[in-house]
Design a protein around this motif. Structure first.
Motif, PDB file in Angstrom:
ATOM      1  N   ALA A 110     -33.176  29.390  22.792  1.00 18.81           N
ATOM      2  CA  ALA A 110     -33.869  30.622  23.185  1.00 18.81           C
ATOM      3  C   ALA A 110     -33.844  30.798  24.698  1.00 18.81           C
ATOM      4  O   ALA A 110     -33.784  31.928  25.207  1.00 18.81           O
ATOM      5  CB  ALA A 110     -35.308  30.602  22.676  1.00 18.81           C
ATOM      6  N   TYR A 115     -30.298  33.684  20.535  1.00 15.88           N
ATOM      7  CA  TYR A 115     -31.421  33.827  19.606  1.00 15.88           C
ATOM      8  C   TYR A 115     -31.053  33.570  18.152  1.00 15.88           C
ATOM      9  O   TYR A 115     -31.880  33.061  17.389  1.00 15.88           O
ATOM     10  CB  TYR A 115     -32.051  35.211  19.768  1.00 15.88           C
ATOM     11  CG  TYR A 115     -32.705  35.383  21.117  1.00 15.88           C
ATOM     12  CD1 TYR A 115     -33.755  34.560  21.505  1.00 15.88           C
ATOM     13  CD2 TYR A 115     -32.258  36.344  22.009  1.00 15.88           C
ATOM     14  CE1 TYR A 115     -34.351  34.695  22.752  1.00 15.88           C
ATOM     15  CE2 TYR A 115     -32.851  36.491  23.253  1.00 15.88           C
ATOM     16  CZ  TYR A 115     -33.887  35.660  23.619  1.00 15.88           C
ATOM     17  OH  TYR A 115     -34.467  35.797  24.854  1.00 15.88           O
ATOM     18  N   VAL A 148     -40.300  32.088  18.679  1.00 15.19           N
ATOM     19  CA  VAL A 148     -38.884  32.377  18.936  1.00 15.19           C
ATOM     20  C   VAL A 148     -38.540  33.813  18.540  1.00 15.19           C
ATOM     21  O   VAL A 148     -37.800  34.514  19.250  1.00 15.19           O
ATOM     22  CB  VAL A 148     -37.990  31.372  18.170  1.00 15.19           C
ATOM     23  CG1 VAL A 148     -36.538  31.813  18.197  1.00 15.19           C
ATOM     24  CG2 VAL A 148     -38.128  29.978  18.771  1.00 15.19           C
TER      25      VAL A 148
END
Length: 294
Positions: A110, A115, A148
């Protein structure tokens, strides 16, 4: 923890040295003190290597990679991230430490805006927590996955608002699925962090009034704890965004001021710059242009 590190520094028990310095590394990293965390990571990794503790090595190297990447020291951090990923792939155990390594590597991905990899690893970590059948670890797993997801949504909120909103909605669903009894029985620090993420996700879903109530509840909880400046900054920035969306730039500015103050006590220059930028926007709305240039 500093005293404990001093005590074990010359200890022959390498595994004890590794876990002690690893603990301080985690505390420093959570507080946004990434330079110091990276230094502890070297000591922890060397100690675990002497002890032949593979999972400990993976935890230390992944956390060090995360700290270096958040400092934008990519040439040092990237090779460590790849090494940590390969170490994780070689471990075939159902163990709480394997789960923790998985989440730390997820955070490191991240940090470089990878991602998809980050979310996939966080999902894997949550699946491990559920297989361990530990309610506390499942709670932490949901927190880490939600964290996240929010970071990924924040990154595309301006360029791809519809996609970002769907990610915020998924985050709300993950947090809504938490067992309320288990959450009520958990430590106050985790409850505060979960409410902070709920508030940020609600804001992303276009529900600023609901976000304010949830974030204020998180703030009340965190006020009784020794939360890190990094988490306090995120909470205050969330409140600033919510009040700005509700058309109250004065209250928004107050919370952005608090966010700037909190992030200034960390080494997270990206977070500080973001808070300063949002603070300047609301200052211009209030009309105090001189302050916006400070």
């Amino acid at each position: 923890v500093d005293e404990a590190c001093d005590l074990v520094a010359g200890c022959e028990d390498a595994e004890l040295v590794g876990w002690t310095f690893h603990r301080r590394m985690v505390i420093r990293s959570d507080g946004g003190l990434f330079y110091a965390a990276a230094a502890d990571g070297v000591i922890a990794f060397d100690a675990f290597a002497r002890a032949g503790h593979v999972i400990g090595q993976a935890r230390a190297i992944s956390a060090r990679a995360d700290a270096l990447l958040r400092l934008e020291r990519y040439e040092e951090g990237f090779p460590l991230l790849i090494e940590a990923t390969l170490m994780l792939e070689a471990i075939d155990e159902l163990d709480v430490e394997v789960m923790n390594v998985t989440f730390v590597i997820s955070e490191a991905y991240a940090a470089v805006a990878a991602y998809e990899d980050s979310i996939a690893l966080a999902e894997r970590g949550l699946a491990l927590a559920e297989r361990l059948d530990d309610r506390a670890e499942v709670l932490w797993g949901r927190y880490r996955l939600a964290d996240v997801l929010i970071e990924s949504a924040d990154a595309i909120a301006t360029s791809e608002p519809d996609r970002a909103r769907s990610v915020y909605e998924r985050t709300c669903a993950i947090l809504d699925a938490i067992d309320p009894v288990a959450e009520a029985a958990s430590e106050a620090g985790l409850r505060s962090l979960l409410d902070m993420l709920r508030g940020i996700a609600l804001m992303g879903c276009g529900r600023p009034a609901d976000a304010v109530g949830t974030l204020l509840r998180a703030r009340q909880l965190s006020g009784r704890l020794d939360q890190s400046p990094l988490e306090n900054g995120r909470l205050e920035r969330g409140l600033g965004r919510a009040y700005a969306a509700m058309g109250d730039p004065t209250l928004a500015r107050d919370h952005f001021d608090e966010a700037v103050e909190a992030f200034a006590h960390t080494e997270s220059h990206v977070e500080l710059a973001d808070a300063l930028r949002e603070r300047s926007k609301v200052i211009e709305v209030v009309g105090d242009f001189s302050d916006a240039l400070d």
